[in-house]
Motif scaffolding. Structure first.
Motif, PDB file in Angstrom:
ATOM      1  N   ASP A  31      50.933 -40.963 -72.305  1.00 50.47           N
ATOM      2  CA  ASP A  31      49.782 -39.905 -72.420  1.00 50.47           C
ATOM      3  C   ASP A  31      48.448 -41.551 -72.196  1.00 50.47           C
ATOM      4  N   GLU A  79      58.724 -27.574 -54.454  1.00 56.43           N
ATOM      5  CA  GLU A  79      59.613 -27.732 -55.472  1.00 56.43           C
ATOM      6  C   GLU A  79      60.048 -27.322 -56.940  1.00 56.43           C
ATOM      7  N   ILE A  80      59.354 -27.176 -57.427  1.00 57.20           N
ATOM      8  CA  ILE A  80      58.795 -26.570 -58.824  1.00 57.20           C
ATOM      9  C   ILE A  80      59.616 -25.193 -58.710  1.00 57.20           C
ATOM     10  N   GLN A 127      52.094 -44.274 -63.909  1.00 59.21           N
ATOM     11  CA  GLN A 127      51.613 -42.970 -62.643  1.00 59.21           C
ATOM     12  C   GLN A 127      52.454 -42.193 -62.335  1.00 59.21           C
ATOM     13  N   VAL A 128      52.635 -40.980 -62.280  1.00 56.83           N
ATOM     14  CA  VAL A 128      53.697 -39.981 -61.640  1.00 56.83           C
ATOM     15  C   VAL A 128      53.044 -39.084 -60.723  1.00 56.83           C
ATOM     16  N   GLN A 129      54.052 -38.770 -59.804  1.00 55.52           N
ATOM     17  CA  GLN A 129      53.767 -38.014 -58.596  1.00 55.52           C
ATOM     18  C   GLN A 129      53.613 -37.117 -58.814  1.00 55.52           C
ATOM     19  N   ASN A 130      51.994 -35.997 -58.294  1.00 60.98           N
ATOM     20  CA  ASN A 130      52.912 -34.177 -58.926  1.00 60.98           C
ATOM     21  C   ASN A 130      53.271 -33.736 -57.971  1.00 60.98           C
ATOM     22  N   ALA A 131      54.036 -33.274 -58.804  1.00 57.64           N
ATOM     23  CA  ALA A 131      55.361 -32.410 -57.731  1.00 57.64           C
ATOM     24  C   ALA A 131      54.797 -31.187 -57.024  1.00 57.64           C
ATOM     25  N   ASP A 132      54.945 -30.529 -56.149  1.00 60.48           N
ATOM     26  CA  ASP A 132      54.417 -29.476 -54.799  1.00 60.48           C
ATOM     27  C   ASP A 132      54.842 -27.694 -55.618  1.00 60.48           C
ATOM     28  N   MET A 133      54.399 -27.535 -55.570  1.00 54.62           N
ATOM     29  CA  MET A 133      54.186 -26.388 -55.880  1.00 54.62           C
ATOM     30  C   MET A 133      56.056 -25.614 -55.195  1.00 54.62           C
ATOM     31  N   SER A 172      49.496 -42.832 -69.322  1.00 51.09           N
ATOM     32  CA  SER A 172      48.569 -42.545 -68.098  1.00 51.09           C
ATOM     33  C   SER A 172      47.622 -42.814 -68.179  1.00 51.09           C
TER      34      SER A 172
END
Length: 86
Positions: A56, A73-74, A65-71, A59
């Protein structure tokens, strides 16, 4: 030899936490004594908490930096996990 930057030190600490968690996971799965196993589980939880705090902090500073997963992919990952559980 150049001095390490704060970001390099933080990254090293984060990697150390990851390695310690991996090792403790192994200790848990190989412990025969339930009391020892429980102790390892408690230590692992502490390590996870420390790792999360370091993550945290990094970050927030923009050092990790982490790329957010799209819905989609989740949803795909959840479907694959549901198949494994059956």
């Amino acid at each position: 030899m150049p001095a390490m930057k704060d970001q390099d030190i933080a990254n090293s600490i984060l990697n150390d936490y990851k390695l310690m968690c991996s090792s403790i996971n192994t200790y848990i799965t190989e412990a025969q004594n339930q009391n020892l196993r429980n102790d390892y589980i408690n230590v692992l939880q502490d390590m996870y908490n420390c790792q999360k705090q370091m993550f945290d902090t990094m970050s927030q500073k923009g050092w990790y930096q982490v790329q957010n997963a799209d819905m989609s992919e989740i949803a795909r990952a959840q479907q694959q996990y549901a198949k494994v559980q059956l």
